[in-house]
Write an enzyme that holds these catalytic residues in place. Structure first.
Site, PDB file in Angstrom:
ATOM      1  N   PHE A 252       1.089  -1.255   0.172  1.00 61.14           N
ATOM      2  CA  PHE A 252       0.036  -0.145   0.168  1.00 61.14           C
ATOM      3  C   PHE A 252       0.951   1.380  -0.020  1.00 61.14           C
ATOM      4  O   PHE A 252       0.500   2.265   0.708  1.00 61.14           O
ATOM      5  CB  PHE A 252      -1.059  -0.001   1.135  1.00 61.14           C
ATOM      6  CG  PHE A 252      -2.236  -0.866   0.949  1.00 61.14           C
ATOM      7  CD1 PHE A 252      -2.210  -2.201   0.682  1.00 61.14           C
ATOM      8  CD2 PHE A 252      -3.380  -0.140   0.583  1.00 61.14           C
ATOM      9  CE1 PHE A 252      -3.058  -2.860   0.448  1.00 61.14           C
ATOM     10  CE2 PHE A 252      -4.605  -0.920   0.039  1.00 61.14           C
ATOM     11  CZ  PHE A 252      -4.470  -2.137   0.110  1.00 61.14           C
ATOM     12  N   GLY A 256      -0.497   6.952  -6.741  1.00 61.73           N
ATOM     13  CA  GLY A 256      -1.432   6.800  -8.047  1.00 61.73           C
ATOM     14  C   GLY A 256      -2.438   7.910  -7.791  1.00 61.73           C
ATOM     15  O   GLY A 256      -2.436   9.032  -7.175  1.00 61.73           O
ATOM     16  N   CYS A 263     -15.088   0.040  -0.970  1.00 63.09           N
ATOM     17  CA  CYS A 263     -14.898  -0.110   0.689  1.00 63.09           C
ATOM     18  C   CYS A 263     -14.141   1.243   1.265  1.00 63.09           C
ATOM     19  O   CYS A 263     -14.723   2.006   2.067  1.00 63.09           O
ATOM     20  CB  CYS A 263     -14.057  -1.308   1.016  1.00 63.09           C
ATOM     21  SG  CYS A 263     -14.879  -2.649   0.813  1.00 63.09           S
ATOM     22  N   LYS A 324      -9.666  -1.188  -9.514  1.00 61.82           N
ATOM     23  CA  LYS A 324      -8.248  -1.909  -9.407  1.00 61.82           C
ATOM     24  C   LYS A 324      -8.421  -2.886 -10.374  1.00 61.82           C
ATOM     25  O   LYS A 324      -9.508  -3.427 -10.889  1.00 61.82           O
ATOM     26  CB  LYS A 324      -7.880  -2.178  -8.078  1.00 61.82           C
ATOM     27  CG  LYS A 324      -8.986  -3.487  -7.561  1.00 61.82           C
ATOM     28  CD  LYS A 324      -8.247  -3.813  -6.046  1.00 61.82           C
ATOM     29  CE  LYS A 324      -9.309  -4.712  -5.286  1.00 61.82           C
ATOM     30  NZ  LYS A 324      -8.574  -5.224  -4.259  1.00 61.82           N
TER      31      LYS A 324
HETATM   32  N1  LIG Z   1     -16.634  -5.912  -1.856  1.00 67.98           N
HETATM   33  C1  LIG Z   1     -15.664  -6.052  -1.052  1.00 67.98           C
HETATM   34  O1  LIG Z   1     -14.322  -6.206  -1.341  1.00 67.98           O
HETATM   35  C2  LIG Z   1     -15.613  -5.984   0.465  1.00 67.98           C
HETATM   36  C3  LIG Z   1     -14.601  -6.668   1.428  1.00 67.98           C
HETATM   37  C4  LIG Z   1     -14.804  -6.749   2.736  1.00 67.98           C
HETATM   38  C5  LIG Z   1     -15.936  -6.217   3.194  1.00 67.98           C
HETATM   39  N2  LIG Z   1     -17.099  -5.893   2.186  1.00 67.98           N
HETATM   40  C6  LIG Z   1     -18.482  -5.536   3.126  1.00 67.98           C
HETATM   41  O2  LIG Z   1     -19.384  -6.381   2.981  1.00 67.98           O
HETATM   42  C7  LIG Z   1     -20.446  -6.174   2.541  1.00 67.98           C
HETATM   43  C8  LIG Z   1     -21.214  -6.423   1.063  1.00 67.98           C
HETATM   44  O3  LIG Z   1     -20.439  -5.938   0.202  1.00 67.98           O
HETATM   45  P1  LIG Z   1     -20.453  -6.349  -1.297  1.00 67.98           P
HETATM   46  O4  LIG Z   1     -19.348  -5.674  -2.027  1.00 67.98           O
HETATM   47  O5  LIG Z   1     -20.407  -7.742  -1.217  1.00 67.98           O
HETATM   48  O6  LIG Z   1     -21.966  -5.726  -1.734  1.00 67.98           O
HETATM   49  P2  LIG Z   1     -22.906  -6.024  -2.979  1.00 67.98           P
HETATM   50  O7  LIG Z   1     -23.596  -4.814  -3.159  1.00 67.98           O
HETATM   51  O8  LIG Z   1     -21.877  -6.640  -4.056  1.00 67.98           O
HETATM   52  O9  LIG Z   1     -23.770  -6.940  -2.528  1.00 67.98           O
HETATM   53  C9  LIG Z   1     -24.759  -7.147  -1.506  1.00 67.98           C
HETATM   54  C10 LIG Z   1     -26.062  -7.856  -2.127  1.00 67.98           C
HETATM   55  O10 LIG Z   1     -26.797  -7.965  -1.206  1.00 67.98           O
HETATM   56  C11 LIG Z   1     -28.176  -8.178  -1.654  1.00 67.98           C
HETATM   57  N3  LIG Z   1     -29.216  -7.953  -0.388  1.00 67.98           N
HETATM   58  C12 LIG Z   1     -29.454  -6.617   0.189  1.00 67.98           C
HETATM   59  N4  LIG Z   1     -30.441  -6.963   1.074  1.00 67.98           N
HETATM   60  C13 LIG Z   1     -30.653  -8.073   0.944  1.00 67.98           C
HETATM   61  C14 LIG Z   1     -31.416  -8.851   1.691  1.00 67.98           C
HETATM   62  N5  LIG Z   1     -32.419  -8.438   2.702  1.00 67.98           N
HETATM   63  N6  LIG Z   1     -31.693 -10.225   1.527  1.00 67.98           N
HETATM   64  C15 LIG Z   1     -30.993 -10.708   0.527  1.00 67.98           C
HETATM   65  N7  LIG Z   1     -30.183  -9.848  -0.427  1.00 67.98           N
HETATM   66  C16 LIG Z   1     -29.997  -8.510   0.087  1.00 67.98           C
HETATM   67  C17 LIG Z   1     -28.045  -7.269  -2.643  1.00 67.98           C
HETATM   68  O11 LIG Z   1     -29.221  -7.569  -3.833  1.00 67.98           O
HETATM   69  C18 LIG Z   1     -26.623  -7.637  -3.405  1.00 67.98           C
HETATM   70  O12 LIG Z   1     -26.626  -8.290  -4.241  1.00 67.98           O
HETATM   71  C19 LIG Z   1     -20.460  -4.533   2.847  1.00 67.98           C
HETATM   72  O13 LIG Z   1     -20.833  -3.977   4.119  1.00 67.98           O
HETATM   73  C20 LIG Z   1     -18.844  -4.132   2.410  1.00 67.98           C
HETATM   74  O14 LIG Z   1     -18.586  -3.194   2.945  1.00 67.98           O
HETATM   75  C21 LIG Z   1     -16.672  -5.888   1.191  1.00 67.98           C
END
Ligand SMILES: NC(=O)c1ccc[n+]([C@@H]2O[C@H](COP(=O)([O-])OP(=O)(O)OC[C@H]3O[C@@H](n4cnc5c(N)ncnc54)[C@H](O)[C@@H]3O)[C@@H](O)[C@H]2O)c1
Length: 439
Positions: A252, A256, A263, A324
């Site tokens: 990190f 860039g 996130c 990314k």
């Molecule tokens: N994307 C990452 O790299 C990452 C890494 C670590 C933590 N997180 C955390 O994880 C969480 C999810 O992130 P993401 O990127 O996977 O989000 P995302 O938007 O890709 O996926 C969330 C999904 O939840 C579904 N959803 C919402 N309400 C629902 C319900 N009541 N029942 C069923 N499905 C439902 C949505 O339709 C969606 O498909 C967030 O809090 C994020 O901060 C994300």
């Protein structure tokens, strides 16, 4: 163990597929019928290396299935994971917890027997308490425990991150819940992955502290890069010079265009908000957010300067749109602000991305999409590298120079050596490094 994963996005789908691969029986649930239908047809709703094969294998072996209705899967589950989105709330930056609370209500209504409700979504301190209150209120008779188990996987390397994590964080003081969580993560325990058991609030805060710290590192090296440009130093060498110090570490520290993605932007804002609410403001992160915001505009200015002070009417070729490489995720990608600023300055933008174009269309209007980097460069007045996809590291540069209308390259990821680019006849600008002519 039986697992219900509520939310089948980047985190829910990867976690669900990996838990299935550990031998558990998993149902990934999502409210979005299009997503679930695609998964049932064997199509991935997101691009993540290795995911398609992992899902296919576990579906074939009958450990992984998909549903839009959570009732059946939750009734059977030993653990129900909440992996729904927690975006920034409009206006104040607080995490929008409405999806988490809605999921908690829906789970509570149907759960059966002792059930561990696990928040995997990134949620502010105290959310677990509120989830517990909601479940208790909806189902006063329920036998359950609410655990925080934040996820640290990175998009683009999500499967290996999940299967070989730096650590697993489990926030609970409930002994039965600890046993269920240990059983779920047993294969990783056998691999000697560090498992930290803390209080629920500590686990919730640790996730934000981790992301905020990484945002600090990125922002720090970006500001050092700006200084390098002024004093004629090389930020990559500075980063190596400090990164070899074990107390600092080399990750990190790549200068860039500023951090983006699904996130860091929302999590830094949410941490600032929590800290302000508890009258313990974290001014370091407040500054990081402000500096990062300014940086995106500064990157557009860098392109404009490389084009001689104006891009009005000029064609700018942009390579890389996703925040990314190795993901198709466009959320808060730096390319969005940079392209908007270039368009405002009168530029015509043409872009290429190996995986992100479909998602990009929802965010970017008035951009022409090219089928490959060479078509993107064709006749353009400058080429800007915004995302460091491998495909852009090995471009046929002679062909790019011939295709470009003017041999101007602005490399916001420092993927090429400046002196080499100079030799090849480019007017080459990168981030925090001498441009070539001074070497
Ligand atoms: N994307 C990452 O790299 C990452 C890494 C670590 C933590 N997180 C955390 O994880 C969480 C999810 O992130 P993401 O990127 O996977 O989000 P995302 O938007 O890709 O996926 C969330 C999904 O939840 C579904 N959803 C919402 N309400 C629902 C319900 N009541 N029942 C069923 N499905 C439902 C949505 O339709 C969606 O498909 C967030 O809090 C994020 O901060 C994300």
């Amino acid at each position: 163990m039986h697992v219900a994963m509520i939310g089948s996005g980047y985190v829910g789908l990867v976690s669900g597929a990996c838990f299935a691969d550990f031998g558990h029986v998993v149902t990934c649930v999502d409210k979005d019928p299009a997503k679930i239908e695609a998964l049932q047809r064997g199509q991935m709703p997101i691009f993540e290396p290795g995911l398609s094969d992992l899902v296919a294998k576990n579906v074939r072996e009958r450990r992984l299935s998909f549903a839009t209705d959570l009732a059946g899967p939750v009734r059977e589950a030993d653990a129900v994971f909440i992996a729904v989105g927690t975006p920034s709330r409009r206006g104040d930056g607080h995490a929008d917890l409405s999806y988490v609370y809605k999921a908690a209500e829906e789970i509570a209504a149907v759960m059966n027997g002792f059930t561990v409700v696990v928040t995997k979504s990134t949620v502010p301190v105290g959310t677990g308490d509120e989830v517990e209150r909601i479940v208790r209120e909806t189902r006063p008779d329920a036998d359950f425990a609410v655990v925080s188990n934040p996820e640290f996987l990175r998009e683009g390397a999500a499967i290996s991150d999940f299967k070989r994590p730096d650590r697993i964080l489990i926030g609970t003081d409930d002994e039965r819940a600890k046993r269920v969580m240990s059983e779920l993560y047993r294969p990783l325990y056998l691999n000697q992955a560090p498992i930290l058991v803390t209080s629920r609030r500590t686990a919730e805060l640790t996730k934000y502290a981790a992301n905020a710290f990484l945002a600090v590192k990125i922002t720090f090296i970006n500001e050092i890069a700006d200084l390098c440009e002024e004093v004629g130093a090389n930020v990559q060498e500075v980063a190596r010079g400090i990164g070899l110090d074990n107390r600092i570490g080399s990750k990190f520290l790549h200068a860039g265009p500023g951090y983006g993605g699904s996130c860091f932007p929302k999590d830094t804002l949410a941490l600032i908000k929590t800290a302000q609410d508890y009258a313990a403001p974290i001014r370091t992160i407040e500054t990081v957010v402000a500096v990062n915001e300014e940086r995106k505009r500064a990157m557009a200015q860098k392109v404009i300067a490389a084009c001689g002070g104006s891009v009005r009417g000029k064609i700018i070729a942009v390579l890389g749109l996703t925040f990314k490489p190795n993901t198709d995720d466009m959320r808060e990608a730096p390319s969005l602000s940079i392209i908007a600023a270039l368009q405002e300055a009168g530029a015509v933008v043409r872009a290429h991305d190996p995986e992100g174009i479909e998602q990009a269309r929802a965010y970017l209007t008035d951009v022409a999409y090219a089928a490959n980097p060479y078509d993107c460069a064709d006749g353009a007045d400058a080429l800007v590298i915004v995302t460091e996809w491998d495909a852009y590291r090995a471009l046929d540069l002679d062909s790019i120079r011939e295709r470009l209308g003017a041999p101007i390259i602005v490399d916001l990821r420092n993927i090429y050596p400046p002196e080499d680019m100079q030799r090849r006849g480019f007017a080459y600008t990168s981030v925090g490094r001498p441009n070539g002519e001074s070497l």
